[in-house]
Design a protein around this motif. Structure first.
Motif, PDB file in Angstrom:
ATOM      1  N   PRO A   1       4.759  -3.609   3.412  1.00  0.00           N
ATOM      2  CA  PRO A   1       4.349  -2.215   3.306  1.00  0.00           C
ATOM      3  C   PRO A   1       2.973  -2.103   2.656  1.00  0.00           C
ATOM      4  O   PRO A   1       2.651  -2.855   1.731  1.00  0.00           O
ATOM      5  CB  PRO A   1       5.440  -1.597   2.419  1.00  0.00           C
ATOM      6  CG  PRO A   1       6.633  -2.471   2.621  1.00  0.00           C
ATOM      7  CD  PRO A   1       6.092  -3.852   2.796  1.00  0.00           C
ATOM      8  N   PHE A   2       2.174  -1.175   3.127  1.00  0.00           N
ATOM      9  CA  PHE A   2       0.787  -1.073   2.663  1.00  0.00           C
ATOM     10  C   PHE A   2       0.692  -0.788   1.164  1.00  0.00           C
ATOM     11  O   PHE A   2      -0.331  -1.073   0.533  1.00  0.00           O
ATOM     12  CB  PHE A   2       0.030   0.005   3.457  1.00  0.00           C
ATOM     13  CG  PHE A   2       0.504   1.415   3.179  1.00  0.00           C
ATOM     14  CD1 PHE A   2       0.004   2.149   2.119  1.00  0.00           C
ATOM     15  CD2 PHE A   2       1.448   2.023   4.003  1.00  0.00           C
ATOM     16  CE1 PHE A   2       0.428   3.446   1.866  1.00  0.00           C
ATOM     17  CE2 PHE A   2       1.884   3.314   3.763  1.00  0.00           C
ATOM     18  CZ  PHE A   2       1.368   4.035   2.694  1.00  0.00           C
ATOM     19  N   TRP A   3       1.735  -0.209   0.573  1.00  0.00           N
ATOM     20  CA  TRP A   3       1.687   0.159  -0.839  1.00  0.00           C
ATOM     21  C   TRP A   3       2.185  -0.960  -1.768  1.00  0.00           C
ATOM     22  O   TRP A   3       2.125  -0.824  -2.976  1.00  0.00           O
ATOM     23  CB  TRP A   3       2.507   1.428  -1.090  1.00  0.00           C
ATOM     24  CG  TRP A   3       3.979   1.287  -0.775  1.00  0.00           C
ATOM     25  CD1 TRP A   3       4.974   0.936  -1.652  1.00  0.00           C
ATOM     26  CD2 TRP A   3       4.624   1.508   0.485  1.00  0.00           C
ATOM     27  NE1 TRP A   3       6.200   0.926  -1.015  1.00  0.00           N
ATOM     28  CE2 TRP A   3       6.005   1.274   0.305  1.00  0.00           C
ATOM     29  CE3 TRP A   3       4.164   1.880   1.748  1.00  0.00           C
ATOM     30  CZ2 TRP A   3       6.928   1.397   1.342  1.00  0.00           C
ATOM     31  CZ3 TRP A   3       5.088   2.003   2.776  1.00  0.00           C
ATOM     32  CH2 TRP A   3       6.443   1.757   2.571  1.00  0.00           C
ATOM     33  N   LEU A   4       2.655  -2.059  -1.192  1.00  0.00           N
ATOM     34  CA  LEU A   4       3.154  -3.164  -2.008  1.00  0.00           C
ATOM     35  C   LEU A   4       2.245  -4.376  -1.878  1.00  0.00           C
ATOM     36  O   LEU A   4       2.522  -5.318  -1.135  1.00  0.00           O
ATOM     37  CB  LEU A   4       4.594  -3.518  -1.613  1.00  0.00           C
ATOM     38  CG  LEU A   4       5.649  -2.452  -1.911  1.00  0.00           C
ATOM     39  CD1 LEU A   4       7.025  -2.930  -1.468  1.00  0.00           C
ATOM     40  CD2 LEU A   4       5.652  -2.090  -3.397  1.00  0.00           C
ATOM     41  N   THR A   5       1.141  -4.350  -2.594  1.00  0.00           N
ATOM     42  CA  THR A   5       0.263  -5.510  -2.697  1.00  0.00           C
ATOM     43  C   THR A   5       0.685  -6.285  -3.946  1.00  0.00           C
ATOM     44  O   THR A   5       1.428  -5.761  -4.790  1.00  0.00           O
ATOM     45  CB  THR A   5      -1.208  -5.084  -2.826  1.00  0.00           C
ATOM     46  OG1 THR A   5      -1.375  -4.405  -4.082  1.00  0.00           O
ATOM     47  CG2 THR A   5      -1.602  -4.145  -1.685  1.00  0.00           C
ATOM     48  N   PRO A   6       0.233  -7.520  -4.098  1.00  0.00           N
ATOM     49  CA  PRO A   6       0.567  -8.248  -5.336  1.00  0.00           C
ATOM     50  C   PRO A   6       0.201  -7.471  -6.594  1.00  0.00           C
ATOM     51  O   PRO A   6       0.910  -7.535  -7.601  1.00  0.00           O
ATOM     52  CB  PRO A   6      -0.260  -9.534  -5.206  1.00  0.00           C
ATOM     53  CG  PRO A   6      -0.309  -9.778  -3.734  1.00  0.00           C
ATOM     54  CD  PRO A   6      -0.449  -8.403  -3.117  1.00  0.00           C
TER      55      PRO A   6
END
Length: 309
Positions: A18-23
């Protein structure tokens, strides 16, 4: 110094996330001063990773949690971001009034850990506005006085400082009591496709300025209802993780307060025990005295009279 973390890299065969879950969304802050902003630290890290701001202006810093959250994310990303933290560091009727110890804590922490990225601007917001040109900042975070007229004035005075493609953050948009009016301004400004609303952590509004040029930020603003609910749920979960860590960080101080109270009670009990022992010794001494023996018949007669009555 460790190499900067490139958070957008992804393995060729890895499933799209998902675009909102980056490291960066999973990072924990380095500092946990008392704050109502704690649960928004994951979003601050995501926004820093997504927008890659060079300048952030924050109206209202208090103990510095949000300021340090942005600074820590930028540091880990290897970015030359400057956070301009504006505050009188005197307090107000919403945050409460406090001593200069708060400013000293923020100044000391910024100097020790973020000397090249955090700039403290001590004074009232209107006094500092002339030092910032139009289009200067990528992010404007408004978290000063929370009455409607106050926040509307802050927004009107400072919106010009944000560049085209930047964002404005409004904290406390979910608070509707005790004179809070940020929610009212947010309802006036928020519009579909150009804003996003978080309800947790007293509420955080994200507003686009000008043309949205970043892809992930555009996806956030245009998310359908199902996706928006997933975004909110994930950031609630990530925010709760930060809050748990903040609680753990506070334990040593809390335990010291508990032990101080235990020690105080123990000292009080010891004083009572000493006083009791002194009284017992005094009574024993009195009973062994000549006057006690001489008056024994009188005390006995008194007890007989009392029983007959």
């Amino acid at each position: 110094m460790a190499a900067p973390i490139e958070s957008s890299s992804i393995l060729p065969d890895a499933p799209a996330r998902p675009f909102w879950l980056t490291p960066a969304s999973y990072w924990l802050p380095a500092h946990y001063p008392v704050s109502a902003w704690t649960s928004h630290a994951p979003f601050a890290a995501w926004l820093t990773d997504t927008l890659r701001p060079s300048e952030i202006v924050e109206l209202g810093t208090h103990f510095g949690f949000s300021c340090f959250a942005f600074a820590e994310a930028a540091r880990r990303l290897g970015m030359a971001t400057t956070i301009h933290a504006l505050d009188s560091w005197k307090g107000d009727d919403h945050a409460g009034f406090y001593s200069s110890d708060v400013y000293e804590y923020v100044r000391t922490t910024a100097s020790a850990d973020y000397p090249d990225s955090v700039r403290l601007e001590r004074g009232y917001f209107h006094e500092s506005r002339r030092r910032f040109g139009d289009g200067f900042s990528d992010v404007l975070h408004i978290d000063g006085r929370h009455g409607y007229e106050d926040v509307r004035e802050d927004y009107s005075d400072w919106i010009g400082v944000v560049r085209d493609g930047g964002v404005v953050l409004f904290h406390d948009i979910a608070e509707r009591e005790n004179g809070f009016g940020v929610w009212r301004l947010w309802e006036e400004l928020a519009e579909p496709g150009r804003s996003f609303t978080f309800h947790h952590g007293h509420g955080l509004g994200v507003l686009a300025v000008g043309t949205v040029t970043d892809g992930r930020l555009g996806e956030l603003f245009t998310a359908d209802e199902t996706t928006a609910d997933r975004v909110r749920a994930d950031f609630v979960r990530l925010g709760e993780r930060v809050q748990r860590q903040a609680w753990l960080e506070s334990l040593p101080a809390e335990l010291e307060e508990v032990w101080a109270e235990v020690r105080q009670r123990a000292a009080h009990e010891a004083a009572l025990e000493e006083a009791l022992q002194g009284s017992s010794a005094h009574i024993a001494e009195l009973k062994s005295s000549t006057s006690w023996r001489v008056t024994a018949p009188l005390r006995a007669a008194g007890r007989v009279v009392h029983r007959r009555r």
